[in-house]
Every structure is written in structure tokens, then in C-alpha cells.
Design a protein around this motif. Structure first.
Motif, PDB file in Angstrom:
ATOM      1  N   UNK A 187      31.040  46.918  44.269  1.00 31.02           N
ATOM      2  CA  UNK A 187      31.301  45.591  43.694  1.00 31.02           C
ATOM      3  C   UNK A 187      32.564  44.972  44.292  1.00 31.02           C
ATOM      4  N   UNK A 188      33.553  45.825  44.499  1.00 27.32           N
ATOM      5  CA  UNK A 188      34.835  45.325  45.006  1.00 27.32           C
ATOM      6  C   UNK A 188      35.622  46.527  45.530  1.00 27.32           C
ATOM      7  N   UNK A 189      36.540  46.275  46.440  1.00 25.60           N
ATOM      8  CA  UNK A 189      37.340  47.377  46.968  1.00 25.60           C
ATOM      9  C   UNK A 189      38.682  46.884  47.499  1.00 25.60           C
ATOM     10  N   UNK A 190      39.624  47.796  47.513  1.00 25.29           N
ATOM     11  CA  UNK A 190      40.976  47.457  48.001  1.00 25.29           C
ATOM     12  C   UNK A 190      41.468  48.578  48.922  1.00 25.29           C
ATOM     13  N   UNK A 242      32.028  50.396  41.778  1.00 24.22           N
ATOM     14  CA  UNK A 242      30.606  50.309  42.158  1.00 24.22           C
ATOM     15  C   UNK A 242      29.740  50.564  40.929  1.00 24.22           C
ATOM     16  N   UNK A 243      28.475  50.360  41.109  1.00 23.95           N
ATOM     17  CA  UNK A 243      27.491  50.753  40.084  1.00 23.95           C
ATOM     18  C   UNK A 243      26.326  51.402  40.812  1.00 23.95           C
ATOM     19  N   UNK A 244      25.784  52.459  40.206  1.00 27.27           N
ATOM     20  CA  UNK A 244      24.550  53.012  40.762  1.00 27.27           C
ATOM     21  C   UNK A 244      23.439  51.992  40.557  1.00 27.27           C
ATOM     22  N   UNK A 245      22.535  51.852  41.505  1.00 27.70           N
ATOM     23  CA  UNK A 245      21.382  50.975  41.284  1.00 27.70           C
ATOM     24  C   UNK A 245      20.521  51.512  40.133  1.00 27.70           C
ATOM     25  N   UNK A 267      29.601  49.797  30.925  1.00 24.64           N
ATOM     26  CA  UNK A 267      28.793  51.009  31.093  1.00 24.64           C
ATOM     27  C   UNK A 267      28.233  51.098  32.495  1.00 24.64           C
ATOM     28  N   UNK A 268      28.381  52.267  33.109  1.00 20.69           N
ATOM     29  CA  UNK A 268      27.855  52.491  34.453  1.00 20.69           C
ATOM     30  C   UNK A 268      28.839  52.182  35.566  1.00 20.69           C
ATOM     31  N   UNK A 269      30.012  51.662  35.220  1.00 23.97           N
ATOM     32  CA  UNK A 269      31.003  51.381  36.282  1.00 23.97           C
ATOM     33  C   UNK A 269      31.499  52.685  36.920  1.00 23.97           C
ATOM     34  N   UNK A 270      31.652  52.634  38.221  1.00 21.44           N
ATOM     35  CA  UNK A 270      32.186  53.776  38.974  1.00 21.44           C
ATOM     36  C   UNK A 270      33.502  53.369  39.624  1.00 21.44           C
ATOM     37  N   UNK A 271      34.470  54.254  39.591  1.00 16.05           N
ATOM     38  CA  UNK A 271      35.716  54.020  40.343  1.00 16.05           C
ATOM     39  C   UNK A 271      35.771  55.060  41.463  1.00 16.05           C
ATOM     40  N   UNK A 328      28.657  39.537  41.553  1.00 14.41           N
ATOM     41  CA  UNK A 328      29.013  38.744  40.380  1.00 14.41           C
ATOM     42  C   UNK A 328      29.333  39.717  39.253  1.00 14.41           C
ATOM     43  N   UNK A 329      30.424  40.449  39.447  1.00 12.15           N
ATOM     44  CA  UNK A 329      30.735  41.570  38.541  1.00 12.15           C
ATOM     45  C   UNK A 329      32.253  41.722  38.451  1.00 12.15           C
TER      46      UNK A 329
END
Lengths: 506, 406
Positions: free
Chosen positions: B326-329, B284-287, B168-172, B129-130
């Protein structure tokens, strides 16, 4: 393209053969024999080099330069549209002493063909349907070198002959995609004949042919590259290697054996047959070579003729039957393993052509002229199909023709040769499914539709050839000639070509 | 002798002609003989009880022919021609409590015999849910001189939820491998983790809140690229300029915070997208409590494969666990696709720009997610089934063609 040392040596050898092939003889009679329609139609006899001992009662040599242009409204896209070029050719047959004969031929052709599409190779007939292809139209330049030499020796009852020929070809384009193909075709033929007590001789021959073609595609543009397809018949192509490889190597051997039976000297009766078998492999290179297709061709030919003489009139019937069947195999690979690995082979392509031809030839020899009339009927059946697919093509066509040849001795030094012919092709049956559906790329559909329209269309074809020969001295003669060819498709456009030639004969 | 020979010869040629002329013209309809073989497909799942609208697609390597079958049970007998196949499965399943899940699977099989069996492990697709990836522009543009302009690329991430999200904290994440070249690496961990060669991070200090339906742009880099036929990205939310490689000539926009390259295998700390689209990307996000250092310590990925010369290549890199994603393509090229790089639970399809390798028509185009409706606030709602073949529109016109307009 520069001639290699090997080619230069061979060229010199054949030119030397030409130079020594001189002999006093009547100018008109020699040309009359050398260019007779009958000799053209009896070509299958001389597939056996042992039969070349009585190819001609005269020795002869020709050397000519030829310029030709071909304009086409409609054409097979893989063969291209307009064509122009020149050729230099030397040809010789020499009767030596002690029952020996030699013959040879050397030729160089240089020509351009415009708007070639879906074919980045040379030698279309040999590799079809396994082309490297792309959808853009491109102009090609070609150079062809050809050498042939033969020798036959007659013993009391046995003739033994051999013939060797080599053809090297190069085709290339100068705009993207830039194909470069080189091919070599080497043939060695040995044969023997035996004179029976009756005035006939029988013969057997065997021929081996080694063929190679090396094709590669290059792009000058680093940004734009069109797709190169490794075709497998109709609209199909090898998906994996099409997008990963821009080259191909074709290699294979053909084995042919034949037998003949003929009356010697007058050639009033002959019958001959030949069977051949060929395996052509196609490989592409990634990090290593991968065989991706194999074409197996089996063929036979039967020929027969019988001639009747009535004073100066000669009437002959000739029959020629050819059959050729090609079976094409796709070799599948898998990348589901650690390295690309051969998985299986599938017989996926089939091509068959049967051709039956009847000729009636009438020749009337007068004091100063020879008239020949040749009626032709030819039945041709072609079928092509893919396995595991609905794709197929079938065509039955009838060819009717009349050829007239007139060789006229103007005087002891001057001679005129005129040939005219008309042919009609009538397609009685044509049916095809060339692609699966409209999801097939539009450019592929356009190509297949265009080519099928041409091969299934009726046409009328008229040809004319006029040649003037003049004897210069006892040894040398000169000639100049013009040929014109007009072909009109019933539902399409017309194509025409002409060629001019000048040469010497000695 | 002479007469008898003539008679025999005439007989042969007459027979030959009759045989030729009397053979059928074959006006009949062609019969298609497809040499199919039996393939037993077994779906392996601990949770699935019933399969709903599950479709399995077989793509043959040598012919590119596709076969699609609808699957209704965990054991299915299929008829298919021999060949080398890549398999993808997408659909839904229910468990014993009749709860519905999106499912995915991938596999490969070489069919060479008349009766074969393949087991396909089924994965439940996970939906965070992000943020989702709405658009990726990786192709670049051509300048008026016909030269490649490799800057001006971007990621567009959208809040497809009904709540406000923080950046904040989003990773690509950028894939370690190419979708167009399957090395058959050992071990293959894609159903557990995503092997990466580059990671961008938006730091908490630069975090901003994004309303439902709104988006952020992470640009390479946040300047106006229209002089070079690119797009005006001056209003990007984050940028990742490379100042260490002088050849790129990139300048920093001080008004726009940087997304930090926290990991890259490329020289000079570059995060550089493949302009033909050979890579896969994920966010993604780190836990909670996991730092960059902790991630690198715990997620070393050592793998090996047989190279073209037949020798073993051994490499070491990093991976990001699929649970963090969170999501990927997956991106590829239709004529070059060999594998998906993301696990089936994240993306069981792939999308593309261009139809062939080095397609000259690809420049300026992007991959964009399909719109399926409107949110309450009037913003677009995007399709997300974790199957980018369905969810994305390949060869799309860039949404930022006229600049960044929220």
C-alpha cells in the motif's frame, strides 16, 4: 611508548660516537666555527656526505636538554595552538685519523600541542592535503626519536661519504576521536667528490628515502561518534571512504640526486643543485586495503654563494632557489559491481611553491669576538588549486630580514653568544576561493577562512637568543641558553615562544 | 676557469631569479576545467509518450556530488564528469491518450569513457486508496544515564483517503537488507517484490475502523515510556511486545491488542527496528484468500552475493509482491546511503534521521510525512508522491511527544 631494542642499539652507537669525539682545541674558536651564521647558510653544500670531510676544522660534541613553550593567539588550525615540551639532543662531528670523519646525531622530543583541528595525522607537510580529519579540537601528545650517522673517507683526490638517518614519530590523543599515528622516515645518502687541480672539488650524491605513516582513529564512546573525513584538498573529501573507514596508511619513496661545486678549505665559492621526486600513496582499510590517493612531488633546489675576504672582514652573497610542485590524484571506486572495485584515477590537486632567497653576509673577526650581520630578502610564491572545481589559493609574499650575531670571548673559559633577528613578511598578492558556496559545512568554512587569513597576513617577527658557555676542563664545557621568538600578525594577534636549554660540550 | 665559472653561475642564478620574479601573479579569473563526458540516457517505457517535469539525479559515490537534469524525451544527451553514479528519476509522464502518471526509476552507471549509454527502465507509481505511513519512530531515546533505550518505538499509519478504512489484515514489512550496504544480490527483485526480514500482522479479530484523516499507532510497546525519556504510548492501537527475550524486559499491555509477528529472521521472534535507520518499511495487505501460509509457500526468495571474503553467500528468505504493498518508505543516512530497497513504483526516494552514522543527535527524532492541506473534516491531508525524499521531513520532532492525541 617504549623504545624498541633497535632504537636502543642505535642510541648507544651514536652516544659512543659522541664520547670519542673529543679533541683539544680552543674553546672560543671551536664554538665560533660550529655556530657561525655562515655554516648555517651553507647547509646545502653538506647534503652531499662526501663534502663533510671539511665540514669543520674541529671535532665537537654537544649534548643538551631543551624545554620550550609556544603560545599562539592565531594559528593554522591543523598545526594547533599552545605547545610545550622538551627535547634531549646529542650531536657530534669527529675527525679521525687517515682522512676519515664521522658524525652523528641522536634526539628525543616529547611535546604536547593543544587544540589541533582538521588533522588527525602526524607529518602534516608530507601528507598534505590527504589528511584524516574531523571538526573537533583535540589535544595531542607527540614523541619523536631521531638518529643520524655519517662517515666520509678521503683518498688522494676522491672523497666518498655516506649518511643514514631514521626518524620515528608517534602522535596520539586521549579524548574522542582518539587518533594514533606512527610514522617512520628512513634516509640513506651516498656521495662522492673529486678534487680538481684548481682548488675546487666537484661532487655528486644520491639519496633514497622511505616513508611510512600508519594512522587510526578510535572512539571510547559506543553511542556518539563524530564524522571522520578522508580529505582531498580544500573542503573536499572522499565521500565513500570518509564514512566507512577510520584509518589510513601512507607510504612512499623519495629519490634525490644532487651535484655540487665548491672551493675546498675556505668555502669562498660554491654552487649546488638537487632534484628530487617522490610518490606518496594513501590507502585505507575496509575488508582489504584500498589506495585512494597518490601525491607526486617534484622539486629542485639551486644554491650559490661567493665570499670575499679583506683582512678580518668577510663578505658573502648567497642565493638559494627552491621549487616544489605536488600533483595529487584521487582514485575513484565503484560499488556498482559485486565488490568494491577501482574505477579510475583523476588528477585533482595541484600545489606549487617557488622560493628565491638572497643573503648578504658580513663577518668581522676580532681578537675576542666575532660579529656577523646577515641581510635577507626572500620571495615566496604559493599556488594551490583543484581540478574540475573553482577552488584555488594564490599568495605572493616578500620577506625582509636582518640577523645579527655576536660571539664574545669573555676570557679563556667563558664565552657569550647572542643572536637577534627581525623579519617582516609583506604579502603583495593574495587571492582565493576556498569553498564552493555556503552549503559547505560551516566548520570546514571556518577552518579554511581562518588559515587563509593567517597565510595571507603580513607579520613582523623578532627573535633573540642568548647563550653562555663555560669551559670546565680541557675536555668538557657547559652551556645554558635562552631563546625568545615573537611574531605579530598585522591584522590578527601575536604569538610568542621561548625555550631554555642547558647542555655540555666536549 | 675560475672567472668563467663565476660568470656562468651568476648567469644561472640571475636567470632563475628573473624567471621567478617575472612570472605572472595570475590575477585573472580562474578557469574551471571540468572534464565532462557524453552520456546517452535512454528511458525505457511501454506507456510513456511525453515526459513532464521529470528530473533525473546523479550522485557520484566518491565525491557525493549531485547533478540534476530535467528530462523531456526518452533519449537525452547529458554532459557529466567521469565517476561512479547512482541514478534516481522522479516526475510525471503522459501516455498517448494524454493520461498523466507519476513515474519513477533507479539505476547505476560507471562513467569511464567519453561516450557511454545507459538504459533506465521507467515504472509507473502505484497509489493504493488505503492507509499511508505518516510517521516512523525507529531511533529510540537516551536515558538520563546516557544509555540507549530501545523500546518505545512506533509506526503511525494514517487514513489519507476520503473513506473509512479497516485495520484488520494490515501488514507492516521490514526490509531484509540495509540501504547502507549494497551486496549486489542475485537476483535483485526489488522492482517486483520487497524482500523482508520481519512482518507484523493486525488480525481481522482486532480490526477497527478508522475515519478519514485519523491514524493508528502500532507501538513497541503500549506503555508509558516517559520514565526513560520516551513517549507515552499507553493509548496505542496495537503493540508488538516481545515477551520471549527476557533481556528486553518488555511487558504486555492487556488493554491493547497485539500485532502478531508472523515472520522474522531474528531470534526469539523479535521485530526490532534498526535505531540508525538503515532499513525500509512498508505496509501491505494480503490479497483476498491469501493466508500467511500461502504467502510463505509462494514467495520464497533465494538469493546470493559475493561476501567481503570473496566467497559466495547463499540465503533464503521471503518477499512480498509490490502489487500487495500500500505504501513504503526507504530510510537511510545521508553519508551512508547506497541503495533504495523498495521498488521505484513504491518509493523512489529516501528519508532519514541524523546526518552521519551513529549520529548522537538522532535520538527521539522521527521521519514524518509533509502536510499539504486539510480534508473536508478538518484533518490533515498528507503529501504522497511515492518519493519520500520529497514527501517526508527528515529529523522531525516526534508527533507523540505529548502522548497520543487524536
Amino acid at each position: 611508548m617504549k623504545l624498541s631494542n633497535q632504537k636502543i642499539v642505535l642510541a648507544i652507537f651514536f652516544l659512543v660516537v659522541n664520547m670519542f669525539a673529543q679533541e683539544n682545541r680552543d674553546f672560543f674558536s671551536r664554538l665560533d666555527e660550529q655556530y657561525s651564521l655562515e655554516k648555517t647558510l651553507q647547509k646545502p653544500i653538506y647534503y652531499n656526505p662526501a663534502f663533510m670531510s671539511d665540514y669543520s676544522i674541529y671535532s665537537f660534541s654537544d649534548f643538551q636538554i631543551n624545554y620550550n613553550q609556544h603560545k599562539k593567539d592565531d594559528y593554522l588550525l591543523q598545526e594547533g595552538g599552545k605547545e610545550k615540551g622538551f627535547a634531549v639532543q646529542g650531536k657530534s662531528y669527529k675527525k679521525l685519523s687517515k682522512g676519515q670523519n664521522v658524525w652523528g646525531e641522536v634526539a628525543y622530543r616529547n611535546f604536547d600541542i593543544y587544540d589541533v583541528q582538521w588533522n588527525l595525522n602526524v607529518d602534516k607537510d608530507k601528507i598534505e592535503p590527504y589528511f584524516i580529519a574531523d571538526s573537533s579540537k583535540g589535544d595531542r601528545k607527540y614523541e619523536v626519536y631521531f638518529f643520524k650517522g655519517g662517515y666520509v673517507k678521503s683518498f688522494s683526490k676522491i672523497d666518498v661519504g655516506t649518511e643514514f638517518s631514521y626518524e620515528a614519530k608517534m602522535g596520539y590523543g586521549q579524548s574522542d576521536p582518539r587518533p594514533k599515528s606512527t610514522s617512520s622516515d628512513l634516509k640513506l645518502n651516498v656521495g662522492a667528490s673529486y678534487k680538481l687541480n684548481i682548488p675546487y672539488k666537484v661532487g655528486l650524491y644520491a639519496q633514497v628515502e622511505k616513508y611510512n605513516q600508519d594512522s587510526s582513529i578510535d572512539f571510547a564512546s559506543l553511542i556518539e561518534k563524530s564524522t571522520i573525513y578522508q580529505m582531498t584538498g580544500f573542503s573536499d573529501f572522499n565521500s565513500y571512504f570518509s564514512y566507512n573507514s577510520m584509518n589510513a596508511i601512507y607510504y612512499g619513496y623519495t629519490y634525490k640526486v644532487g651535484g655540487s661545486f665548491k672551493q675546498f678549505e675556505k668555502n669562498n665559492l660554491y654552487a649546488c643543485f638537487a632534484i628530487s621526486s617522490n610518490k606518496l600513496h594513501k590507502a585505507v582499510t575496509l575488508s582489504t586495503d584500498y589506495d585512494i590517493n597518490r601525491l607526486e612531488t617534484n622539486a629542485y633546489q639551486l644554491s650559490f654563494s661567493k665570499f670575499f675576504d679583506f683582512d678580518n672582514h668577510r663578505l658573502g652573497i648567497l642565493f638559494n632557489q627552491t621549487h616544489q610542485q605536488k600533483d595529487g590524484y584521487d582514485i575513484y571506486y565503484t560499488n556498482n559491481k559485486e565488490i568494491l572495485t577501482k574505477l579510475l584515477e583523476k588528477k585533482q590537486y595541484k600545489y606549487k611553491i617557488d622560493n628565491s632567497r638572497f643573503d648578504i653576509l658580513y663577518t668581522y673577526k676580532m681578537n675576542r669576538a666575532t660579529l656577523s650581520l646577515n641581510g635577507v630578502y626572500e620571495l615566496e610564491k604559493v599556488s594551490e588549486s583543484k581540478e574540475e572545481s573553482p577552488l584555488f589559493k594564490k599568495i605572493t609574499a616578500h620577506h625582509f630580514g636582518l640577523v645579527a650575531s655576536y660571539n664574545y670571548k669573555v676570557n679563556n673559559r667563558d664565552n657569550l653568544m647572542f643572536t637577534a633577528s627581525v623579519f617582516q613578511r609583506k604579502v603583495s598578492h593574495s587571492k582565493a576561493k576556498l569553498y564552493v558556496d555556503n552549503t559547505t559545512k560551516e566548520s570546514l568554512r571556518n577552518w579554511l577562512d581562518n588559515d587563509f587569513k593567517i597565510v595571507s597576513n603580513d607579520y613582523q617577527n623578532a627573535k633573540m637568543s642568548l647563550r653562555y658557555n663555560r669551559q670546565i676542563d680541557e675536555v668538557f664545557g657547559g652551556f645554558i641558553g635562552v631563546d625568545y621568538n615573537y611574531l605579530n600578525y598585522s591584522d590578527l594577534g601575536a604569538n610568542n615562544s621561548y625555550s631554555l636549554r642547558v647542555g655540555i660540550t666536549f | 676557469m675560475r672567472k668563467s665559472f663565476l660568470a656562468i653561475t651568476m648567469a644561472i642564478f640571475s636567470l632563475t631569479f628573473v624567471a621567478t620574479s617575472c612570472s605572472s601573479d595570475d590575477n585573472t579569473v580562474e578557469e574551471i576545467v571540468v572534464k565532462e563526458t557524453g552520456l546517452q540516457l535512454n528511458l525505457k517505457s511501454d506507456f510513456a509518450n511525453e515526459y513532464i517535469d521529470a528530473k533525473v539525479e546523479f550522485v557520484e559515490l566518491n565525491t557525493a556530488k549531485k547533478e540534476v537534469f530535467t528530462i523531456k524525451s526518452d533519449k537525452t544527451e547529458l554532459k557529466i564528469a567521469k565517476g561512479s553514479y547512482k541514478i534516481t528519476l522522479n516526475g510525471k509522464a503522459t501516455n498517448k491518450e494524454k493520461v498523466e502518471f507519476h513515474i519513477g526509476a533507479s539505476g547505476e552507471v560507471d562513467i569511464v569513457s567519453d561516450n557511454q549509454t545507459i538504459d533506465l527502465e521507467i515504472f509507473v507509481k502505484s497509489f493504493a486508496n488505503d492507509f499511508i505511513i505518516e510517521e516512523i519512530f525507529f531511533t529510540g531515546v537516551l536515558t538520563n544515564e546516557g544509555k540507549q533505550y530501545t523500546n518505545g518505538k512506533y509506526f503511525k499509519l494514517t487514513n489519507n483517503t476520503d473513506k473509512e478504512l479497516k485495520t484488520g489484515g494490515l501488514l507492516i514489512l521490514q526490509s531484509e537488507f540495509y540501504s547502507t550496504l549494497d551486496h549486489k544480490v542475485t537476483p535483485n527483485i526489488k522492482e517486483k517484490a520487497f524482500a523482508v526480514k520481519g512482518v507484523l500482522m493486525i488480525h481481522e479479530k482486532d480490526s477497527k475502523n478508522v475515519k478519514p484523516g485519523d491514524f493508528i499507532i502500532i507501538a513497541d510497546n503500549a506503555i508509558d515510556h516517559s520514565v526513560s525519556n520516551g513517549y507515552d504510548l499507553t493509548k496505542a492501537d496495537y503493540e508488538f511486545p516481545n515477551r520471549e527475550n527476557p533481556k528486553l524486559g518488555q511487558v504486555d499491555n492487556p488493554q491493547v491488542p497485539d500485532a502478531e509477528v508472523i515472520y522474522t529472521t531474528m531470534a526469539m521472534n523479535m521485530f526490532f527496528m534498526h535505531n540508525r535507520g538503515f532499513e525500509s518499511y512498508a505496509i501491505a495487505r494480503f490479497p483476498e484468500g491469501v493466508t500467511k501460509e500461502a504467502w510463505m509457500l509462494e514467495n520464497v526468495y533465494s538469493y546470493s552475493y559475493v561476501n567481503a571474503a570473496g566467497n559466495i553467500t547463499e540465503k533464503k528468505g521471503y518477499s512480498v509482491p509490490n502489487e500487495w504493498i500500500l505504501d513504503g518508505v526507504n530510510c537511510s543516512i545521508p553519508t551512508k546511503w547506497e541503495q533504495n530497497l523498495l521498488g521505484s513504483s513504491i518509493d523512489s526516494g529516501w528519508t532519514s534521521v541524523g546526518t552521519i552514522d551513529s549520529d548522537p543527535l538522532r535520538y527521539g527524532k522521527t521521519v514524518r510525512r509533509k502536510i499539504v492541506g486539510q480534508m473536508e473534516n478538518g484533518k490533515h491531508m498528507y503529501q504522497d508522491t511515492n518519493n519520500s525524499t520529497d514527501d517526508f521531513v527528515p529529523d522531525s520532532e516526534a508527533s507523540l511527544k505529548k502522548g497520543i492525541v487524536h
